[in-house]
Motif scaffolding. Structure first.
Motif, PDB file in Angstrom:
ATOM      1  N   PRO A 179       0.832  -1.215   0.000  1.00  0.00           N
ATOM      2  CA  PRO A 179       0.000   0.000   0.000  1.00  0.00           C
ATOM      3  C   PRO A 179       0.859   1.254   0.000  1.00  0.00           C
ATOM      4  CG  PRO A 179      -0.780  -1.567   1.639  1.00  0.00           C
ATOM      5  CD  PRO A 179       0.530  -2.092   1.133  1.00  0.00           C
ATOM      6  N   ALA A 180       0.303   2.331  -0.504  1.00  0.00           N
ATOM      7  CA  ALA A 180       1.064   3.575  -0.662  1.00  0.00           C
ATOM      8  C   ALA A 180       1.581   4.117   0.667  1.00  0.00           C
ATOM      9  CB  ALA A 180       0.200   4.630  -1.358  1.00  0.00           C
ATOM     10  N   PHE A 181       0.839   3.872   1.779  1.00  0.00           N
ATOM     11  CA  PHE A 181       1.294   4.427   3.056  1.00  0.00           C
ATOM     12  C   PHE A 181       2.599   3.799   3.538  1.00  0.00           C
ATOM     13  CE2 PHE A 181      -1.630   0.976   4.392  1.00  0.00           C
ATOM     14  CZ  PHE A 181      -0.812   0.266   5.271  1.00  0.00           C
ATOM     15  N   MET A 182       2.988   2.656   2.957  1.00  0.00           N
ATOM     16  CA  MET A 182       4.249   2.024   3.347  1.00  0.00           C
ATOM     17  C   MET A 182       5.445   2.589   2.589  1.00  0.00           C
ATOM     18  SD  MET A 182       3.077  -1.987   3.771  1.00  0.00           S
ATOM     19  CE  MET A 182       4.724  -2.512   4.240  1.00  0.00           C
ATOM     20  N   ALA A 183       5.216   3.344   1.538  1.00  0.00           N
ATOM     21  CA  ALA A 183       6.315   3.895   0.748  1.00  0.00           C
ATOM     22  C   ALA A 183       7.031   4.992   1.527  1.00  0.00           C
ATOM     23  CB  ALA A 183       5.786   4.443  -0.571  1.00  0.00           C
ATOM     24  N   PRO A 184       8.361   5.060   1.437  1.00  0.00           N
ATOM     25  CA  PRO A 184       9.104   6.083   2.191  1.00  0.00           C
ATOM     26  C   PRO A 184       8.755   7.491   1.733  1.00  0.00           C
ATOM     27  CG  PRO A 184      10.535   4.976   0.622  1.00  0.00           C
ATOM     28  CD  PRO A 184       9.253   4.206   0.633  1.00  0.00           C
ATOM     29  N   ARG A 185       8.730   8.407   2.685  1.00  0.00           N
ATOM     30  CA  ARG A 185       8.486   9.824   2.400  1.00  0.00           C
ATOM     31  C   ARG A 185       9.758  10.653   2.558  1.00  0.00           C
ATOM     32  NH1 ARG A 185       3.230  11.484   2.041  1.00  0.00           N
ATOM     33  NH2 ARG A 185       1.657   9.892   2.462  1.00  0.00           N
ATOM     34  N   ARG A 186      10.822   9.985   2.964  1.00  0.00           N
ATOM     35  CA  ARG A 186      12.093  10.694   3.135  1.00  0.00           C
ATOM     36  C   ARG A 186      13.215   9.733   2.766  1.00  0.00           C
ATOM     37  NH1 ARG A 186      14.228  13.561   8.757  1.00  0.00           N
ATOM     38  NH2 ARG A 186      16.355  13.981   8.060  1.00  0.00           N
ATOM     39  N   LEU A 187      14.269  10.266   2.116  1.00  0.00           N
ATOM     40  CA  LEU A 187      15.412   9.466   1.688  1.00  0.00           C
ATOM     41  C   LEU A 187      16.693  10.073   2.238  1.00  0.00           C
ATOM     42  CD1 LEU A 187      16.931   7.358  -0.081  1.00  0.00           C
ATOM     43  CD2 LEU A 187      16.746   8.991  -1.985  1.00  0.00           C
ATOM     44  N   VAL A 188      17.523   9.236   2.837  1.00  0.00           N
ATOM     45  CA  VAL A 188      18.857   9.628   3.292  1.00  0.00           C
ATOM     46  C   VAL A 188      19.862   8.688   2.633  1.00  0.00           C
ATOM     47  CG1 VAL A 188      20.402   9.881   5.264  1.00  0.00           C
ATOM     48  CG2 VAL A 188      17.987  10.487   5.490  1.00  0.00           C
ATOM     49  N   VAL A 189      20.881   9.222   2.001  1.00  0.00           N
ATOM     50  CA  VAL A 189      21.911   8.433   1.333  1.00  0.00           C
ATOM     51  C   VAL A 189      23.164   8.423   2.202  1.00  0.00           C
ATOM     52  CG1 VAL A 189      23.351   8.202  -0.734  1.00  0.00           C
ATOM     53  CG2 VAL A 189      20.967   8.956  -0.941  1.00  0.00           C
ATOM     54  N   VAL A 190      23.697   7.239   2.483  1.00  0.00           N
ATOM     55  CA  VAL A 190      24.879   7.093   3.337  1.00  0.00           C
ATOM     56  C   VAL A 190      25.861   6.123   2.692  1.00  0.00           C
ATOM     57  CG1 VAL A 190      23.578   7.569   5.465  1.00  0.00           C
ATOM     58  CG2 VAL A 190      23.816   5.203   4.654  1.00  0.00           C
ATOM     59  N   ASP A 191      27.076   6.112   3.216  1.00  0.00           N
ATOM     60  CA  ASP A 191      28.092   5.175   2.726  1.00  0.00           C
ATOM     61  C   ASP A 191      27.979   3.806   3.391  1.00  0.00           C
ATOM     62  OD1 ASP A 191      29.217   7.084   1.032  1.00  0.00           O
ATOM     63  OD2 ASP A 191      30.530   7.850   2.613  1.00  0.00           O
ATOM     64  N   GLU A 192      27.456   3.784   4.631  1.00  0.00           N
ATOM     65  CA  GLU A 192      27.380   2.539   5.384  1.00  0.00           C
ATOM     66  C   GLU A 192      26.260   2.644   6.413  1.00  0.00           C
ATOM     67  OE1 GLU A 192      30.439  -0.407   7.870  1.00  0.00           O
ATOM     68  OE2 GLU A 192      30.953   1.697   7.492  1.00  0.00           O
ATOM     69  N   LEU A 193      25.548   1.545   6.627  1.00  0.00           N
ATOM     70  CA  LEU A 193      24.473   1.529   7.610  1.00  0.00           C
ATOM     71  C   LEU A 193      25.029   1.221   9.003  1.00  0.00           C
ATOM     72  CD1 LEU A 193      21.660  -0.453   5.746  1.00  0.00           C
ATOM     73  CD2 LEU A 193      21.974   2.028   5.896  1.00  0.00           C
ATOM     74  N   PRO A 194      24.426   1.815  10.033  1.00  0.00           N
ATOM     75  CA  PRO A 194      24.861   1.490  11.394  1.00  0.00           C
ATOM     76  C   PRO A 194      24.366   0.107  11.792  1.00  0.00           C
ATOM     77  CG  PRO A 194      22.980   2.986  11.455  1.00  0.00           C
ATOM     78  CD  PRO A 194      23.352   2.830  10.010  1.00  0.00           C
ATOM     79  N   ARG A 195      25.284  -0.748  12.226  1.00  0.00           N
ATOM     80  CA  ARG A 195      24.932  -2.117  12.591  1.00  0.00           C
ATOM     81  C   ARG A 195      25.636  -2.518  13.884  1.00  0.00           C
ATOM     82  NH1 ARG A 195      22.529  -5.161   8.518  1.00  0.00           N
ATOM     83  NH2 ARG A 195      22.598  -4.266   6.427  1.00  0.00           N
ATOM     84  N   THR A 196      25.074  -3.527  14.534  1.00  0.00           N
ATOM     85  CA  THR A 196      25.731  -4.125  15.683  1.00  0.00           C
ATOM     86  C   THR A 196      26.817  -5.068  15.195  1.00  0.00           C
ATOM     87  OG1 THR A 196      24.293  -6.077  15.792  1.00  0.00           O
ATOM     88  CG2 THR A 196      23.516  -4.078  16.899  1.00  0.00           C
ATOM     89  N   ALA A 197      27.551  -5.642  16.146  1.00  0.00           N
ATOM     90  CA  ALA A 197      28.625  -6.563  15.783  1.00  0.00           C
ATOM     91  C   ALA A 197      28.101  -7.789  15.055  1.00  0.00           C
ATOM     92  CB  ALA A 197      29.382  -6.990  17.038  1.00  0.00           C
ATOM     93  N   LEU A 198      26.844  -8.144  15.268  1.00  0.00           N
ATOM     94  CA  LEU A 198      26.269  -9.310  14.606  1.00  0.00           C
ATOM     95  C   LEU A 198      25.403  -8.927  13.407  1.00  0.00           C
ATOM     96  CD1 LEU A 198      25.421 -11.719  17.541  1.00  0.00           C
ATOM     97  CD2 LEU A 198      27.398 -11.675  16.033  1.00  0.00           C
TER      98      LEU A 198
END
Length: 354
Positions: free
Chosen positions: A328-347
């Protein structure tokens, strides 16, 4: 009285030797994350009361932040460690010809359980200080535990079985891999490819609202005894509320939707980040993606897509159209951020709050 002993050593044969020495003395081990600076290590050990007494039969205290961000010590007994090792080894059909490789952080249960499983079953074991693709490919291991972000960096065909934990697995994961669901509090993964291990019970609590998923409850002999501060999160009849929501699929497998706190409510509609991430991951200009909710006065929260692009960054309109093709359309993103790497935990789990 037995005490909690810090195991402040990088992965390798010495780590295994020290763990066995601690256990032989009747004490419990607390593996310390080697990436922490000295002051952070001291704070962690103070919070977990390293050096203080533990109960007879306690094997491990594993630090976890859970959903609160505050460090907690998950107390696992020798009986729980043994139950986890036996159940996972049966599911994976481990034999005397197998050889485990541990290359994930040993301060986390996903890496530590490889070591304890091999020790309990007497399976050959190689322990590395961390992920090293060259060393991994040079090993004689037949079994390895990896996360999705490390999978593309090895030749999957060299292993009999790859156990995948952490964040969502890639859609094109190799046929010799199994996905796992579990918590620090369960000592390791307890649901493999949607099917609970032998001895593990899974229940779905009543959903809060009609049409929503229910909280996943787990029960089994590999669950924690308590938290280090004496708080037992289990119910009186032994069920562990996980904080994860899920449902049973028509074929009887468990589908984990996500953390209760990760759900985005935008304009009164519920959006699960994982579903949007899965859709966006298929976009040809998206190398990696995280979806989260951003506070907004009009909508309550906006759906934000944080994207690691391939050769060229996609536009917000292109991503919205891609999601709306299957949701459904309400699930589509309304904002975009472009990064080099996503923040993740050690796992490899995404840090949506970063």
């Amino acid at each position: 009285m037995p005490r909690l002993i810090a195991l402040d050593r990088p992965g390798g044969p010495e780590f295994v030797t020290d763990l066995l020495r601690i256990w032989d003395a009747g004490d419990a081990a607390c593996p310390i994350d080697q990436r922490l600076p000295d002051e952070a290590k001291r704070r962690l050990m103070a919070a977990l009361r390293v050096g203080d007494e533990v109960e007879s039969g306690d094997a491990l205290v594993v630090a976890t932040s859970g959903s609160t961000g505050e460090p907690k010590g998950v107390v696992l007994t020798h009986d729980a460690v043994a139950a986890s090792a036996e159940a996972t080894s049966r599911r994976l059909a481990v034999t005397d010809d197998d050889h485990w490789l541990a290359c994930l952080p040993l301060a986390h249960v996903g890496g530590l359980s490889v070591v304890t499983r091999a020790l309990h079953t007497g399976t050959d074991l190689t322990v590395l200080p961390g992920f090293d693709a060259t060393a991994i490919m040079a090993s004689e291991a037949t079994l390895v535990s990896l996360v999705a972000t490390t999978l593309p960096r090895v030749d999957a065909t060299t292993f009999r079985t790859i156990v995948l934990g952490g964040s969502r697995p890639p859609a094109d994961r190799p046929p010799n891999s199994v996905t796992t669901y579990g918590l620090t509090e369960t000592g390791s993964g307890v649901v493999y490819d949607g099917v609970p291990l032998d001895g593990v019970e899974v229940a779905i609590a009543e959903p809060e609202r009609v049409g929503t998923d229910g909280e996943i409850l787990l029960r089994g002999p590999m669950l924690l005894r308590t938290y280090r501060h004496g708080v037992d999160p289990k119910t009186d009849d032994g069920w562990l509320p996980t904080g994860d929501l899920g449902r049973w699929l028509p074929d009887g497998r468990l589908h984990v939707v996500g953390r209760r706190g990760d759900m985005i409510i935008t304009g009164g509609e519920n959006v699960w980040p994982e579903a949007v991430e899965a859709a966006l991951a298929d976009h040809p200009q998206v190398a990696d993606v995280m979806v989260r909710g951003i506070p907004d006065d009009e909508w309550g929260h906006l759906v934000e897509a944080v994207v690691v692009p391939r050769s060229q960054a996609p536009t917000l309109d292109a991503l919205r159209a891609h999601v709306k093709a299957e949701h459904p359309a309400f699930m589509a993103p309304r904002r975009l951020v472009v990064v080099d790497e996503l923040p993740r935990t050690a796992l490899g789990k995404l840090r949506r709050s970063s």
